[in-house]
Design an enzyme around this catalytic site. Structure first.
Site, short mmCIF file in Angstrom:
data_model
loop_
_atom_site.label_atom_id
_atom_site.label_comp_id
_atom_site.label_asym_id
_atom_site.label_seq_id
_atom_site.Cartn_x
_atom_site.Cartn_y
_atom_site.Cartn_z
N GLU A 164 1.72 -18.53 -1.93
CA GLU A 164 2.35 -18.42 -3.25
C GLU A 164 1.87 -17.17 -4.00
O GLU A 164 1.55 -17.22 -5.18
CB GLU A 164 2.11 -19.69 -4.06
CG GLU A 164 2.70 -20.93 -3.39
CD GLU A 164 2.60 -22.22 -4.19
OE1 GLU A 164 1.70 -22.33 -5.04
OE2 GLU A 164 3.44 -23.11 -3.96
N GLU B 137 8.00 -44.59 -7.66
CA GLU B 137 8.73 -44.20 -6.45
C GLU B 137 10.17 -44.73 -6.50
O GLU B 137 11.11 -44.05 -6.10
CB GLU B 137 8.00 -44.77 -5.23
CG GLU B 137 8.60 -44.33 -3.90
CD GLU B 137 7.91 -44.98 -2.70
OE1 GLU B 137 7.27 -46.04 -2.86
OE2 GLU B 137 8.01 -44.42 -1.60
N GLU C 257 1.18 -34.02 -11.24
CA GLU C 257 2.25 -33.02 -11.24
C GLU C 257 3.60 -33.62 -10.86
O GLU C 257 4.61 -33.37 -11.52
CB GLU C 257 1.88 -31.88 -10.28
CG GLU C 257 2.98 -30.84 -10.14
CD GLU C 257 2.60 -29.69 -9.22
OE1 GLU C 257 1.47 -29.66 -8.69
OE2 GLU C 257 3.45 -28.80 -9.05
N GLU D 167 -3.21 -24.95 -15.15
CA GLU D 167 -2.01 -25.05 -14.32
C GLU D 167 -1.82 -26.50 -13.92
O GLU D 167 -2.75 -27.15 -13.43
CB GLU D 167 -2.14 -24.15 -13.08
CG GLU D 167 -0.91 -24.20 -12.21
CD GLU D 167 -0.72 -22.95 -11.35
OE1 GLU D 167 -1.36 -21.91 -11.61
OE2 GLU D 167 0.11 -23.01 -10.42
N ARG D 168 -0.61 -27.00 -14.15
CA ARG D 168 -0.28 -28.41 -13.87
C ARG D 168 -1.22 -29.36 -14.61
O ARG D 168 -1.55 -30.44 -14.11
CB ARG D 168 -0.31 -28.72 -12.37
CG ARG D 168 0.46 -27.72 -11.51
CD ARG D 168 1.89 -27.58 -11.92
NE ARG D 168 2.59 -26.58 -11.09
CZ ARG D 168 3.82 -26.15 -11.34
NH1 ARG D 168 4.48 -26.58 -12.41
NH2 ARG D 168 4.39 -25.29 -10.55
N ARG E 198 9.37 -26.01 5.91
CA ARG E 198 8.09 -25.90 5.19
C ARG E 198 7.08 -26.95 5.68
O ARG E 198 5.88 -26.69 5.69
CB ARG E 198 8.35 -26.03 3.69
CG ARG E 198 7.10 -26.07 2.87
CD ARG E 198 7.40 -25.88 1.41
NE ARG E 198 6.27 -26.29 0.60
CZ ARG E 198 6.24 -26.27 -0.72
NH1 ARG E 198 7.31 -25.85 -1.40
NH2 ARG E 198 5.18 -26.65 -1.39
N GLU F 240 -7.02 -33.23 0.80
CA GLU F 240 -6.83 -32.88 -0.61
C GLU F 240 -5.79 -33.80 -1.26
O GLU F 240 -4.70 -33.98 -0.74
CB GLU F 240 -6.37 -31.41 -0.71
CG GLU F 240 -6.25 -30.91 -2.14
CD GLU F 240 -5.85 -29.44 -2.25
OE1 GLU F 240 -6.11 -28.66 -1.32
OE2 GLU F 240 -5.26 -29.09 -3.29
N LYS G 250 -7.52 -19.93 -1.95
CA LYS G 250 -6.10 -20.07 -1.64
C LYS G 250 -5.67 -18.67 -1.20
O LYS G 250 -5.63 -17.75 -2.03
CB LYS G 250 -5.35 -20.53 -2.89
CG LYS G 250 -3.83 -20.51 -2.78
CD LYS G 250 -3.20 -21.12 -4.03
CE LYS G 250 -1.70 -21.06 -4.00
NZ LYS G 250 -1.07 -21.71 -5.19
N ASP H 41 3.91 -31.16 -0.53
CA ASP H 41 3.21 -30.83 -1.77
C ASP H 41 3.06 -32.04 -2.70
O ASP H 41 3.77 -32.11 -3.71
CB ASP H 41 3.96 -29.71 -2.50
CG ASP H 41 3.11 -29.03 -3.55
OD1 ASP H 41 1.91 -29.35 -3.64
OD2 ASP H 41 3.65 -28.18 -4.28
N TRP I 36 12.05 -22.15 -2.00
CA TRP I 36 10.77 -22.85 -1.83
C TRP I 36 10.74 -23.81 -0.64
O TRP I 36 9.71 -24.41 -0.35
CB TRP I 36 10.41 -23.61 -3.12
CG TRP I 36 10.19 -22.69 -4.27
CD1 TRP I 36 11.12 -22.30 -5.18
CD2 TRP I 36 8.98 -22.00 -4.61
NE1 TRP I 36 10.56 -21.42 -6.08
CE2 TRP I 36 9.24 -21.22 -5.75
CE3 TRP I 36 7.70 -21.98 -4.06
CZ2 TRP I 36 8.28 -20.43 -6.35
CZ3 TRP I 36 6.74 -21.19 -4.65
CH2 TRP I 36 7.03 -20.42 -5.79
N ARG J 188 -8.10 -23.30 1.88
CA ARG J 188 -6.95 -24.20 1.78
C ARG J 188 -5.91 -23.92 2.87
O ARG J 188 -5.61 -22.76 3.17
CB ARG J 188 -6.32 -24.11 0.39
CG ARG J 188 -7.31 -24.54 -0.68
CD ARG J 188 -6.72 -24.47 -2.06
NE ARG J 188 -5.89 -25.61 -2.39
CZ ARG J 188 -4.68 -25.52 -2.92
NH1 ARG J 188 -4.12 -24.35 -3.14
NH2 ARG J 188 -4.02 -26.61 -3.23
C1 GCV Z 1 -2.18 -23.96 -8.02
C2 GCV Z 1 1.96 -26.50 -6.03
C3 GCV Z 1 1.86 -26.35 -7.52
C4 GCV Z 1 1.19 -25.03 -7.87
C5 GCV Z 1 -0.19 -25.00 -7.20
C6 GCV Z 1 0.03 -25.13 -5.69
C7 GCV Z 1 -1.27 -25.18 -4.91
O1 GCV Z 1 2.87 -25.58 -5.50
O2 GCV Z 1 3.14 -26.43 -8.09
O3 GCV Z 1 1.07 -24.99 -9.28
O4 GCV Z 1 -0.87 -23.82 -7.50
O5 GCV Z 1 0.71 -26.34 -5.43
O6 GCV Z 1 -1.64 -26.26 -4.48
O7 GCV Z 1 -1.89 -24.14 -4.74
#
Ligand code: GCV
Length: 711
Positions: A301, A543, A408, A175-176, A351, A402, A297, A380, A573, A334
């Site tokens: 999400e 940036e 990403e 993922e990512r 958010r 973190e 986590k 994020d 979101w 987290r």
């Molecule tokens: C692993 C963001 C990313 C998600 C990721 C999430 C997280 O939203 O787009 O892919 O999920 O962060 O940190 O849990």
């Protein structure tokens, strides 16, 4: 040099970097698995470059006489491994002069007569010391070498892999991930390329990292079973990481007692659930005695969590912490918890507020082996966000900060974006103003109180802090990270976790020396100069041509790559910019907005609240302002948007031109890969420039003062 087109790139452990050590006479003194690793490293280097290595006798001879050193140039000695060989024994005096302490991961480096002596406090210190010698190169053997003492600023220096065991239909194997498949898993099973895992562990140790989690925090059904029936695969990876001092952690699903254990509930206060976690965790330690712990986590999400049972996150985290505590493990819990089903019409839900609102009231409720893992910013991993207010809000909780090494939101390893300066700025930030501690000190658990900050006594039961964690950026790609220059981010992350005070520029120099050692390129000065020109300010360049003034999230919602100004504007979101014909930005003030500024301690609560005092680079994160608003830099917001976007694009053109000067100077595969990526970066930067400028020109109707082309 990798020579072979397909060979895995050695990254910052280019064989040539070992020449100064490998061409000398080396004595290794000590015992144990990590010392064996050191010996293996030195033996390989000596075999390659003509040096000699021997290990001093251990255990020591019965009469306890120090072993004669013989003719050596370098001694690597573990301090407590029996009587020290002579030069190392004399180095102890130098250590005492400096106050004595090096801890189990630290080391002292000094010259005794004509010998370079590395004296380590523990086996891990010897390993880190070895890689420090490699970093110093020939300078480590200079008669002028000044005595140095090193120990990590943070004890916990961790990477999280978001690797899936089975290939996720949307997110893929990682993922990512932007560097191919996972080095651990493929198509639902362990990959078993343990040579690659070992090479990875070696790179991580050389950067100072000492812990990783090996599966995604979004835990699917296959991944959940790593905890139980696929534990053998996990143990095999742990065995491979161990010789390099890296402890393995697993991401687990909060629902595991139901999905794996067949229980009717995962309620953290249920006795059967507690017993299930206790038994399961004991079984993990039977297979992996140095297992690090769990990463979770929860309620985020779509991941399961304690909210399902009306319990708090402290209840949830403590459940796992209780199971891990007797075995020496920790829970990384987290704080990335927010409502991802927001209504864009509702401007009161913010958010940015979510992590603080959820977690700050729980301060003091977590067990001491819970580490609350807080993203550096409140949203994020954007290229620019303020530091998360959660970081100051929980004096009685162990906090880890973190970061995201995987790019990403910073160009996905297709764009050059050296993030060392970004992370360094965050780590050096003083959340209570100049008189208080820094973010790095909070992560280390040593923050001193600011005028309104917390005091040390309230942290006294916590031991050291939670350290740093980052999402990894490697895959099975030949260059580990897809983009060869993205390796510098992984290296820099490790080095900053070891010493958050390091200058990012110095770290970049280290990386250049280790990756492109002088003997391996046709023109070392040109290589160094070009890499600094391209990478040094690349975060700011990125940036400039992307989302302006801290507003963030103008990305394509599908893949988070490339511009889509309104991509998230009407989504669930919670990541908005609120641009209209008059102005842009999110009002997060107490006076008229969401009240988010009130989550900060003084002075930032006041600085961010004030449109006059708010730093330019965060203006649109905190305020909705007219396009004609004048920034501290003298420009209007709209003109700043135009200027930075034109400038950012031009800087990428310059990067691309400069890289071409290196053709024939460095390895062809590296040259070609970077050149291809720079072509793509230029294409993408043009798209960003034109979409952002056009969007704001159309919204505002204000022309560019300099009459440049806007569509
Ligand atoms: C692993 C963001 C990313 C998600 C990721 C999430 C997280 O939203 O787009 O892919 O999920 O962060 O940190 O849990």
């Amino acid at each position: 040099m990798i020579g072979d087109e397909k060979a895995v790139h050695p990254a910052w452990l280019a064989p040539e970097a070992f020449r100064p050590l490998g061409s000398r006479r080396v004595l290794v003194h000590g015992d144990g698995p990590l010392v064996d690793t050191v010996l293996t490293e030195v033996t390989l280097a000596c075999a390659r470059f003509g040096g000699r290595v021997r290990r001093s006798a251990y255990p020591p001879p019965p009469e306890g006489d120090p072993e004669p050193t013989g003719a050596v140039d370098v001694v690597l000695a573990l301090r407590w491994a029996g009587p020290l060989p002579e030069p190392a024994a004399r180095a102890v005096a130098a250590l005492h002069e400096r106050g004595g302490g090096i801890g189990d991961e630290g080391f002292l480096l000094t010259r005794v007569d004509e010998v370079t002596v590395l004296l380590a406090g523990g086996p891990a210190g010897l390993l880190y010391g070895l890689f420090h010698l490699v970093r110093l190169g020939a300078a480590a053997y200079s008669p002028d070498l000044a005595t140095q003492r090193h120990r990590p600023g943070l004890r916990r220096r961790m990477l999280n892999h978001w690797d899936n065991v089975s290939c996720h239909p949307v997110m893929g194997q990682v993922e990512r991930g932007y560097a191919g498949g996972s080095i651990f898993w493929r198509h639902g099973a362990a990959r078993r390329d343990l040579a690659r895992v070992r090479a990875y562990a070696r790179l991580l140790a050389a950067a100072g990292i000492n812990a990783i989690s090996v599966n995604n925090v979004n835990v699917g059904p296959v991944e959940a079973r790593l905890l139980t029936d696929h534990l053998g695969d996990v143990a095999e990876i742990a065995d491979t990481l161990r010789p390099y001092g890296i402890r393995l952690h697993l991401s687990v699903s909060f629902a595991a007692p139901v999905t794996l254990g067949g229980l009717a509930t995962a309620d953290p206060l249920d006795e059967k659930v507690r017993a299930w976690w206790a038994t399961t965790t004991r079984q993990v330690y039977e297979r992996i005695p140095d297992f690090g712990g769990y990463v979770v986590k929860a309620d985020s999400e779509g991941q399961p969590g304690p909210f399902t049972y009306g319990r708090s996150h402290a209840d949830g985290a403590n459940l796992l912490a209780e199971a891990l505590a007797p075995l020496g493990g920790v829970v990384h819990w987290r704080a990335f918890v927010y409502n991802h089903h927001q209504d864009w019409r509702d401007r009161s839900t913010d958010r940015a507020r979510a992590a603080y609102d959820h977690f700050a009231p729980l301060d003091g409720d977590f067990r001491t082996n819970v580490i609350l893992q807080v993203k550096y910013g409140p949203i994020d991993f954007q290229a620019r966000e303020p530091v998360s207010p959660v970081i100051t809000a929980m004096p009685a909780t162990r906090l880890a900060v973190e970061f995201q090494v995987t790019q990403e939101y910073t160009g996905q390893q297709r764009h050059v974006c050296y993030l060392g300066p970004h992370w360094s700025e965050i780590l050096r930030f003083h959340p209570w103003g100049p008189d208080g501690g820094t973010v790095a000190e909070i992560a280390a658990g040593t923050a001193t109180p600011g005028p309104t900050g917390y005091t040390d006594p309230s942290r006294s039961g916590l031991g050291h802090g939670g350290g740093m964690v980052a999402v990894a950026n490697v895959g099975d790609d030949q260059f580990w990270c897809g983009h060869p220059l993205a390796q510098a981010n992984l290296y820099a992350y490790g080095r900053l976790a070891w010493d958050p005070g390091l200058e990012p520029r110095t770290v970049l120099d280290e990386w250049i020396d280790l990756t492109f050692p002088p003997g391996s390129t046709a023109d070392p000065d040109l290589v160094r100069e070009t890499l600094h020109e391209i990478m040094g300010d690349s975060w700011h360049t990125y940036e400039r041509y992307t989302a302006p003034l801290g507003v963030g999230f103008m990305v394509d919602p599908d893949g988070h790559y490339g511009p889509n100004v309104d991509g998230y504007e009407y989504s669930r979101w919670g990541t908005y910019h609120h641009a209209d014909r008059d102005g842009v930005g999110v009002d997060r003030t107490r006076a008229t907005g969401t009240g988010y500024t009130g989550q900060y301690p003084y002075p930032w609560s006041e600085v961010y609240e004030s449109v006059e005092r708010c730093p330019d680079e965060l203006l649109l994160f905190f305020h909705h302002v007219p396009y004609a608003h004048v920034l501290h830099n003298g420009s209007t917001v709209i003109q700043h948007i135009y200027d930075t976007h034109f400038a950012g694009f031009e800087q990428v053109e310059t990067m691309r031109r400069r890289w071409r000067r290196l053709r024939g100077t460095i390895d062809a595969p590296v040259f070609t890969r970077v050149a291809e990526r720079l072509d793509e970066q230029l294409r993408s930067a043009r798209e960003w420039r034109d979409q952002i400028n056009t969007y704001f020109y159309r919204k505002s109707g204000v022309p560019d003062e300099r009459g440049r082309r806007i569509y």
